[in-house]
Design an enzyme around this catalytic site. Structure first.
Site, short mmCIF file in Angstrom:
data_model
loop_
_atom_site.label_atom_id
_atom_site.label_comp_id
_atom_site.label_asym_id
_atom_site.label_seq_id
_atom_site.Cartn_x
_atom_site.Cartn_y
_atom_site.Cartn_z
N THR A 1 0.65 -1.25 0.03
CA THR A 1 0.09 -0.03 -0.02
C THR A 1 0.75 1.33 0.02
O THR A 1 2.06 1.26 0.03
CB THR A 1 -1.00 0.03 1.03
OG1 THR A 1 -1.56 -1.32 1.21
CG2 THR A 1 -2.11 1.04 1.02
N ASP B 1 -7.85 -10.33 1.12
CA ASP B 1 -8.23 -9.49 2.38
C ASP B 1 -9.48 -9.68 3.03
O ASP B 1 -9.88 -9.24 4.30
CB ASP B 1 -8.08 -7.97 1.89
CG ASP B 1 -6.93 -7.37 2.13
OD1 ASP B 1 -6.11 -7.97 2.67
OD2 ASP B 1 -6.81 -6.04 1.77
N SER C 1 -10.52 -3.53 5.35
CA SER C 1 -9.17 -2.95 5.02
C SER C 1 -8.67 -2.33 6.24
O SER C 1 -9.40 -1.87 7.09
CB SER C 1 -9.07 -1.98 3.73
OG SER C 1 -7.99 -1.10 3.64
N SER C 2 -7.23 -2.56 6.38
CA SER C 2 -6.83 -1.60 7.45
C SER C 2 -6.48 -0.07 7.21
O SER C 2 -5.96 0.48 8.12
CB SER C 2 -5.46 -2.53 8.07
OG SER C 2 -5.87 -3.76 8.70
N GLY D 1 -0.25 -2.61 5.54
CA GLY D 1 -0.98 -4.05 5.94
C GLY D 1 -1.98 -3.74 7.13
O GLY D 1 -2.37 -2.74 7.86
#
Length: 591
Positions: free
Chosen positions: A405, A445, A469-470, A492
């Site tokens: 990311t 995910d 999602s984080s 993550g």
């Protein structure tokens, strides 16, 4: 009110990159925008602090600045920057992925959340990663076509530009198109991944990706010049024709074919792609001290920033030492992660009790009952505590989320701000290539365990759903509802911890923006507490937590990529995470 910290000199607002891999000179290879149109300034709203962009690569920072110098909205700058990031940082994000944007409008003082998270194809099923009654290993799932969700980045661009953009749509892609055609200098971060990826993935075997990243069978080297005319062509079509050029026709056909290819192909079709839509949602905002923390609602984990900050205060003793502050931070994370893991998922498919989890009575109850250092933290039950709802029963979460990311934080010359986190999930996504870019592996995910005779996980694979999602893009307002901070990070499952560290470090631990970003990361999810010991005082923190009974895992480095902008009375103060190769640039636009 404003919170004042030590001022950074202009010399400190430069690229933070590996000393052995100097940042490229973006100005030498980035094109001027296609048009000389300058956005019309809005009425004087009292903002006099100029603009700032904190982005994950100097080329992308430069693209953002080009838009800001023309009076563009923060959203214009973010789109231009991310189009460049998809080229120069393909291991982290790109057109084949998705992301979240949290946007603050200075004039109205409103905060909105734009959801461009990928969606599961219609042919996805809860058991699609199960093999012989057991979940497939992550590496097998990651590299399969089944891992690919319908990309959301381009639709997110359009939704954001329709709502906030001031500059012409096509102009936003000009910097990336120029770089893709003329070439960019490969960074140490990109090149450094490739030898390992050849060992653990199929990146060096997949059509398109192999030829691009491993020409003549060898990985590209840092410092070499790399061109991507296919990416330029894709962006040019998006610039000229709009998102329909991406979600239908040749580009969509190439994505579907790549996803379906091979023995372990997926089900994504051109109909799935054509049906994708980004969504505007209410941001989740919650008070903490004199501040209002605003972030992204589920399927994001942004609400954890409100949870962690408020739990931290409830766990903090009077006149705490630094070690007591760190322990309160650890226990707040453990409680918030346990609740997040159990309850958070796509709100369009399951009920996520966000408001109950943020209820002060519930947070007080959680803070009064922290998990013992050696115990496994358990999720709470807001229905039991508040007595106002039926309890929700889910299976324990089994989701894994690798540390990929990218993140960008931008404030424009009118005081509008954007916090955007974008992703293709794991490094280089699925490793599958289409039309000059990589496709994501976001379906991993979801919780990959599925047993028909057992309760479902909230984050179970469902056709059309968006995986949890984080990512936690966050904007903080002061007690006058004015902009105070823009923050966020990749990383993550560790993103909520990284982001919360930046907030507590600046507000409560008396740190400058730069020191808060560089401070050792401490991640407390589940049974272990991971502490970054290669940065001072990481080893001291690890030893202290271990002595207190926590199961400490020492880390020689973390994958955070924090980009933070703080608003003081006199200026914007920014920092880019020294663990990556981001940069910060600031300036002003004369009316």
């Amino acid at each position: 009110m404003r919170f004042t910290v030590a001022t950074l000199s202009l010399a400190m607002l430069t690229a933070c990159s590996d000393a052995n891999n100097p940042a490229p000179d973006a100005t030498s290879t980035t094109a001027p925008v296609a048009s000389e149109v300058v956005a019309e300034p809005t009425q004087n709203n009292g903002w006099s602090l100029g603009y700032m962009a904190a982005v994950a690569n100097p080329y992308a920072t430069d693209a953002a600045v080009q838009m800001l110098e023309r009076g563009g909205h923060a959203v214009d700058a973010a789109i231009a920057a991310h189009a460049v990031l998809g080229l120069v940082e393909p291991e982290s994000s790109g057109l084949g992925g998705g992301g979240f944007m949290v946007v603050y409008e200075q004039a109205s003082q409103n905060v909105r959340f734009l959801d461009g998270r990928e969606t599961a194809p219609a042919g996805a099923s809860p058991d699609m990663f199960m093999q012989d009654g057991e979940p497939a290993g992550f590496l097998d799932a990651w590299q399969s076509g089944k891992a690919i969700g319908v990309p959301g980045a381009v639709a997110l661009y359009k939704l954001a530009h329709d709502n906030y953009g001031k500059l012409p749509w096509a102009d936003l892609f000009a910097p990336a198109i120029r770089l893709a055609n003329e070439g960019f200098e490969v960074s140490g971060k990109l090149a450094g991944y490739l030898p390992q990826m050849a060992q653990i993935s199929r990146l060096d075997e997949n059509p398109g990706a192999a030829e691009y990243f491993y020409p003549d069978g060898a990985p590209i080297q840092a410092g070499s010049m790399l061109r991507n005319p296919d990416y330029a062509n894709t962006l040019q079509r998006i610039a000229n024709e709009g998102p329909q050029a991406f979600y239908s026709g040749e580009i969509a056909e190439a994505m579907a074919a790549s996803a379906q290819a091979g023995d372990n192909g997926g089900t994504m079709t051109i109909d799935d792609i054509a049906g994708y839509a980004a969504v505007e949602r209410e941001a989740i905002c919650g008070t903490w001290r004199v501040y209002n923390i605003c972030s992204a609602t589920p399927p994001s984990s942004g609400a954890m920033q409100i949870m962690i900050a408020n739990l931290y205060d409830r766990l903090l003793p009077d006149n705490p030492s630094q070690q007591q502050q760190i322990r309160a931070f650890v226990d707040a994370q453990r409680l918030a992660y346990a609740d997040r893991d159990y309850y958070f998922a796509d709100p369009d498919h399951v009920t996520v009790p966000v408001q109950q989890l943020l209820n002060t009575q519930y947070l007080q109850h959680r803070g009064d009952n922290p998990a013992a250092p050696g115990a496994t933290p358990q999720h709470g039950d807001p229905a039991l505590v508040l007595g106002n709802d039926n309890a929700i029963r889910w299976a324990q979460d089994s989701t894994q989320e690798p540390a990929g990311t990218t993140h960008l934080s931008i404030v424009d010359s009118e005081g509008n701000a954007i916090s955007a986190t974008m992703t293709v999930e794991a490094a280089f996504g699925s490793g599958r290539w289409a039309a000059g870019f990589l496709l994501n592996n976001e379906m991993t995910d979801f919780a990959r365990d599925y047993y028909a005779d057992q309760p479902q996980a909230a984050n179970m694979i469902r056709p059309g759903a968006r995986p949890r999602s984080s990512m936690s893009p966050t904007i903080i307002l002061d007690d006058d509802n004015k902009l105070f901070m823009v923050t966020g990070s990749p990383g993550g499952n560790s993103i909520p911890a990284y982001t919360a560290k930046s907030i507590l470090g600046i507000v409560d631990w008396g740190m400058s923006v730069e020191d808060a970003v560089a401070f050792p990361n401490i991640i407390a999810r589940g049974d272990t507490v991971r502490v970054e010991i290669n940065r001072e005082p990481g080893q001291t923190q690890a030893d202290s937590l271990r002595a207190a009974g926590y199961d400490v895992q020492e880390s020689d480095g973390e994958n955070s990529g924090l980009h933070v902008i703080l608003v003081t009375d006199d200026e914007l103060v920014g920092a880019a995470d020294p663990r990556r190769e981001g940069s910060v640039s600031a300036g002003s636009v004369n009316p």
